[in-house]
Design an enzyme around this catalytic site. Sequence first.
Site, short mmCIF file in Angstrom:
data_model
loop_
_atom_site.label_atom_id
_atom_site.label_comp_id
_atom_site.label_asym_id
_atom_site.label_seq_id
_atom_site.Cartn_x
_atom_site.Cartn_y
_atom_site.Cartn_z
N HIS A 1 -6.35 3.03 0.96
CA HIS A 1 -6.07 3.17 2.40
C HIS A 1 -6.85 4.43 2.75
CE1 HIS A 1 -2.72 3.38 5.74
NE2 HIS A 1 -3.67 4.27 6.05
N CYS B 1 0.84 -1.20 0.00
CA CYS B 1 0.00 0.00 0.00
C CYS B 1 0.88 1.25 0.00
CB CYS B 1 -0.90 -0.02 1.23
SG CYS B 1 -1.74 1.53 1.53
N CYS C 1 0.72 3.18 3.32
CA CYS C 1 1.46 2.50 4.39
C CYS C 1 2.96 2.77 4.21
CB CYS C 1 1.19 1.00 4.36
SG CYS C 1 -0.41 0.55 5.06
N HIS D 1 -8.45 7.81 3.39
CA HIS D 1 -7.77 9.09 3.55
C HIS D 1 -8.75 10.23 3.31
CE1 HIS D 1 -7.37 7.82 -0.65
NE2 HIS D 1 -7.45 9.11 -0.97
N ASN E 1 -12.78 10.21 -0.99
CA ASN E 1 -13.26 9.49 -2.16
C ASN E 1 -13.37 8.01 -1.81
OD1 ASN E 1 -13.24 11.78 -3.85
ND2 ASN E 1 -11.03 11.55 -4.18
N ASP F 1 -0.28 16.68 -0.42
CA ASP F 1 -0.60 15.90 -1.62
C ASP F 1 0.41 16.23 -2.71
OD1 ASP F 1 -3.45 14.41 -2.68
OD2 ASP F 1 -2.04 15.10 -4.20
N HIS G 1 -3.49 0.58 8.71
CA HIS G 1 -4.36 0.30 7.56
C HIS G 1 -5.54 -0.56 8.02
CE1 HIS G 1 -4.56 -0.33 2.98
NE2 HIS G 1 -5.71 -0.71 3.49
N HIS H 1 -8.92 14.32 2.18
CA HIS H 1 -8.26 15.48 1.58
C HIS H 1 -8.70 16.72 2.37
CE1 HIS H 1 -7.10 13.26 -2.12
NE2 HIS H 1 -8.19 12.58 -1.87
P1 5GP Z 1 -7.68 9.59 -4.03
O1 5GP Z 1 -7.70 9.86 -5.51
O2 5GP Z 1 -7.52 8.11 -3.76
O3 5GP Z 1 -8.79 10.19 -3.27
O4 5GP Z 1 -6.41 10.35 -3.47
C1 5GP Z 1 -5.11 9.87 -3.56
C2 5GP Z 1 -4.22 11.09 -3.49
O5 5GP Z 1 -2.91 10.67 -3.25
C3 5GP Z 1 -4.20 11.91 -4.79
O6 5GP Z 1 -4.66 13.22 -4.53
C4 5GP Z 1 -2.72 11.88 -5.21
O7 5GP Z 1 -2.28 13.12 -5.73
C5 5GP Z 1 -2.03 11.54 -3.90
N1 5GP Z 1 -0.79 10.81 -4.09
C6 5GP Z 1 -0.58 9.73 -4.91
N2 5GP Z 1 0.67 9.29 -4.80
C7 5GP Z 1 1.29 10.12 -3.91
C8 5GP Z 1 2.63 10.18 -3.40
O8 5GP Z 1 3.51 9.38 -3.71
N3 5GP Z 1 2.90 11.17 -2.50
C9 5GP Z 1 1.95 12.08 -2.11
N4 5GP Z 1 2.33 13.02 -1.24
N5 5GP Z 1 0.69 12.04 -2.57
C10 5GP Z 1 0.36 11.09 -3.45
ZN ZN Z 2 -2.14 1.24 3.73
#
Ligand code: 5GP
Ligand code: ZN
Length: 116
Positions: free
Chosen positions: A98, A4, A7, A100, A87, A30, A46, A102
Amino acid sequence: MSDCLFCKIVDGEIPSTKVYEDEFVYAFKDINPQAPFHAVIIPKEHILNSAADVTSENSAIIAKVFEAAAKIAKENNLDKGFRIITNSGEYGAQSVFHIHFHLLSGKFLGDNLINV
Ligand code: 5GP
Ligand code: ZN
């Protein structure tokens, strides 16, 4: 969970810019910010893949996330307000499974909750 991304971020295996940390929660910038201030807040453990997995047995961690969010907002002077988004699943366009949250701020985020 070994495979993950978040993680690995908690473990420091993948570097991140820390915004906040306590016993239960980690928050980081982000990588693809959608607002001038965009942090991702996660439970360190997790326990849940998404909001769809929340139950009365595991929901205490969600309170910890929101306690952290309020602290992050204070520490970063987000006194004009902020938005929290989680989301879940395909229709929610979740990309990391995992759970989360925003935390978005730094400008007026508009009256529309989503763009479809
Ligand atoms: P989701 O789309 O699942 O709601 O959000 C995942 C978020 O993780 C996205 O906004 C994406 O920009 C962020 N993200 C993906 N990979 C990484 C990473 O390696 N480092 C950081 N800091 N954010 C990440
Ligand atoms: Zn995780």
